[in-house]
Design a protein around this motif. Structure first.
Motif, PDB file in Angstrom:
ATOM      1  N   GLY A  47       0.840   1.388  -0.323  1.00 20.41           N
ATOM      2  CA  GLY A  47      -0.018   2.060   0.649  1.00 20.41           C
ATOM      3  C   GLY A  47      -0.191   1.254   1.922  1.00 20.41           C
ATOM      4  N   LEU A  48      -0.413  -0.046   1.793  1.00 21.42           N
ATOM      5  CA  LEU A  48      -0.583  -0.883   2.982  1.00 21.42           C
ATOM      6  C   LEU A  48       0.709  -0.965   3.781  1.00 21.42           C
ATOM      7  CD1 LEU A  48      -2.533  -2.678   4.562  1.00 21.42           C
ATOM      8  CD2 LEU A  48      -1.749  -4.616   3.171  1.00 21.42           C
ATOM      9  N   ASN A  49       1.839  -0.982   3.094  1.00 21.50           N
ATOM     10  CA  ASN A  49       3.125  -1.054   3.790  1.00 21.50           C
ATOM     11  C   ASN A  49       3.402   0.214   4.592  1.00 21.50           C
ATOM     12  OD1 ASN A  49       5.330  -2.525   4.556  1.00 21.50           O
ATOM     13  ND2 ASN A  49       6.368  -2.430   2.591  1.00 21.50           N
ATOM     14  N   ILE A  50       2.893   1.349   4.123  1.00 25.48           N
ATOM     15  CA  ILE A  50       3.048   2.587   4.887  1.00 25.48           C
ATOM     16  C   ILE A  50       2.415   2.433   6.265  1.00 25.48           C
ATOM     17  CG2 ILE A  50       2.297   4.994   5.025  1.00 25.48           C
ATOM     18  CD1 ILE A  50       2.589   5.145   1.987  1.00 25.48           C
ATOM     19  N   LEU A  51       1.259   1.796   6.310  1.00 24.79           N
ATOM     20  CA  LEU A  51       0.533   1.645   7.575  1.00 24.79           C
ATOM     21  C   LEU A  51       1.084   0.502   8.417  1.00 24.79           C
ATOM     22  CD1 LEU A  51      -1.904   2.561   9.300  1.00 24.79           C
ATOM     23  CD2 LEU A  51      -3.278   0.874   8.069  1.00 24.79           C
ATOM     24  N   VAL A  52       1.266  -0.664   7.805  1.00 24.72           N
ATOM     25  CA  VAL A  52       1.647  -1.851   8.558  1.00 24.72           C
ATOM     26  C   VAL A  52       3.156  -1.916   8.770  1.00 24.72           C
ATOM     27  CG1 VAL A  52       1.570  -4.377   8.613  1.00 24.72           C
ATOM     28  CG2 VAL A  52      -0.359  -3.087   7.672  1.00 24.72           C
ATOM     29  N   GLY A  53       3.918  -1.760   7.695  1.00 25.29           N
ATOM     30  CA  GLY A  53       5.359  -1.931   7.796  1.00 25.29           C
ATOM     31  C   GLY A  53       6.081  -0.769   8.434  1.00 25.29           C
ATOM     32  N   TYR A  54       5.650   0.458   8.129  1.00 24.52           N
ATOM     33  CA  TYR A  54       6.368   1.641   8.609  1.00 24.52           C
ATOM     34  C   TYR A  54       5.776   2.222   9.888  1.00 24.52           C
ATOM     35  CZ  TYR A  54       9.324   2.054   4.490  1.00 24.52           C
ATOM     36  OH  TYR A  54      10.267   1.832   3.519  1.00 24.52           O
ATOM     37  N   VAL A  96      -3.089   8.396   4.706  1.00 19.29           N
ATOM     38  CA  VAL A  96      -2.186   8.252   3.563  1.00 19.29           C
ATOM     39  C   VAL A  96      -2.280   6.843   2.991  1.00 19.29           C
ATOM     40  CG1 VAL A  96       0.226   8.260   2.840  1.00 19.29           C
ATOM     41  CG2 VAL A  96      -0.616  10.035   4.389  1.00 19.29           C
ATOM     42  N   SER A  97      -2.244   5.841   3.867  1.00 13.97           N
ATOM     43  CA  SER A  97      -2.329   4.457   3.409  1.00 13.97           C
ATOM     44  C   SER A  97      -3.647   4.191   2.686  1.00 13.97           C
ATOM     45  CB  SER A  97      -2.195   3.520   4.616  1.00 13.97           C
ATOM     46  OG  SER A  97      -2.438   2.178   4.239  1.00 13.97           O
ATOM     47  N   SER A  98      -4.747   4.646   3.269  1.00 15.33           N
ATOM     48  CA  SER A  98      -6.058   4.435   2.640  1.00 15.33           C
ATOM     49  C   SER A  98      -6.152   5.163   1.311  1.00 15.33           C
ATOM     50  CB  SER A  98      -7.169   4.907   3.579  1.00 15.33           C
ATOM     51  OG  SER A  98      -7.124   4.210   4.807  1.00 15.33           O
ATOM     52  N   GLY A  99      -5.533   6.338   1.203  1.00 11.65           N
ATOM     53  CA  GLY A  99      -5.532   7.065  -0.056  1.00 11.65           C
ATOM     54  C   GLY A  99      -4.840   6.289  -1.164  1.00 11.65           C
TER      55      GLY A  99
END
Length: 352
Positions: free
Chosen positions: A62-69, A232-235
């Motif tokens: 989830g964190l990678n969706i926000l930070v990495g992507y 999405v990331s927080s979910g």
């Protein structure tokens, strides 16, 4: 020919497949086999570590969706884990909601709160956005520590044993039962995130990361893309927090401090930002690292008793050193190291 010169596709269906070679299918089969036999060969201690890894995988993805992507730096993972944990615990214990429904509601609530704290991301970038998300961590941590209603003045919340629509987890098979539950959820999280970036929405996330002005010029709605990424990331992170609460059967604020946010950020840095597989590798590595440090301390403890006394400080130092080494030696993380190993054997005896 001595070796294949590349992977070629003759149809769109072939190009869209997640795996294209026999070696990839073989590795997938071996991994599935390993995951299926783990609960039969590990004792409860190592199964508990495996369960912790599976929960960390969900949060790291989830964190990678926000930070990495999406390129939106966040230091608020610990706070969103707390939102998922506390909301799920309150809904299930005080309001009598079945645990699965409480977890779903906690995921939705965490996504909504994550979207709210993502509003500064519409105008802020880089270090300024990191400070804004750090503020969300501080605010949430302050609330869960000071608001007595959350814990009814006790400072913690205890949960009953997980009950899934009448099926009660037994103490004898507690770790094994949780392993299967978490394995299914972690697999769904990884597959969902992997396929998200094959859609237009996921590609809009990557366009915002690469160059938001150019993305807007080609029609990407920056407001929708950024806020959806936060949601999405927080979910995902809220799901990890809710599962942590029901797995540990206790919720306390000490488990959701800034150190936890940094730990999850370290997972995606070490594993490889902008890679779902990297988030999995990072979660495994950073969860096993403290176990390895404790094992070494126990082995050399009689010869160096000071090591056990300074173990927390040593762990923090090792964590920092690992992050620095990866940023210097391989910024793309464990995922890139694994790719280079595969490329070496694929093209051997040639260099490229």
């Amino acid at each position: 020919m001595a070796t294949a010169t590349g992977i070629y596709h003759r149809s769109y269906a072939s190009e869209l497949k997640l795996r294209s070679t026999r070696a990839e299918y073989l590795r997938l089969g071996l991994m599935v086999l390993l995951l299926l036999v783990l609960p039969f060969i590990l004792d409860n201690y190592w199964l508990s570590i495996a369960n912790t890894i599976l929960i960390a995988v969900i949060g790291a993805v989830g964190l990678n969706i926000l930070v990495g992507y999406t390129g939106q730096i966040s230091l608020g993972a610990g706070g969103f884990l707390a939102v998922g944990a506390y909301s799920s615990a309150i809904l299930s214990e005080r309001m009598g909601l079945p645990a699965p429904l409480a977890i779903v509601a906690a995921v939705i609530l965490t996504a909504v709160i994550g979207t709210f704290f993502g509003l500064p991301g519409l105008r802020l970038k880089g270090l300024y956005l990191a400070i804004a998300t750090l503020a969300s961590q501080v605010i949430i941590e302050f609330i869960i520590r000071r608001w007595g209603w959350l814990t009814e003045g006790k400072g913690y919340i205890t949960l009953d044993r997980m009950n899934i629509f009448g099926w009660q987890l037994s103490r004898d098979s507690f770790e094994q039962s949780w392993y299967w539950i978490l394995l299914v959820l972690a697999t769904l999280a990884v597959m969902g995130a992997r396929n998200l970036f094959r859609t237009g929405l996921g590609r809009s996330f990557m366009a915002v990361r690469d160059q938001d002005i150019a993305a807007e010029a080609i029609g990407v709605n920056l407001t929708r893309a950024k806020l959806t990424a936060f949601a999405v990331s927080s979910g995902f992170i809220g799901l990890a927090g809710a599962l942590t609460a029901h797995y540990n059967e206790t919720v306390t604020w000490e488990a959701y401090t800034l150190n936890v946010s940094i730990l999850y950020l370290a997972m995606i840095i070490v594993g490889g930002m902008g890679s779902i597989a990297g988030a999995v590798y990072g979660a495994i590595f950073m969860t096993l690292l403290p176990v390895l440090i404790r094992t070494v301390a126990d082995v050399v403890g009689p010869a160096a008793p000071w090591l056990s006394n300074q173990l927390p400080a040593i762990q923090n130092a090792v964590f920092g050193l690992v992050i620095i080494l990866f940023l210097i030696i391989e910024p793309r993380g464990l995922n890139r190291l694994w790719e280079r190993i595969k490329e070496y054997f694929r093209f051997w005896p040639f260099r490229y």
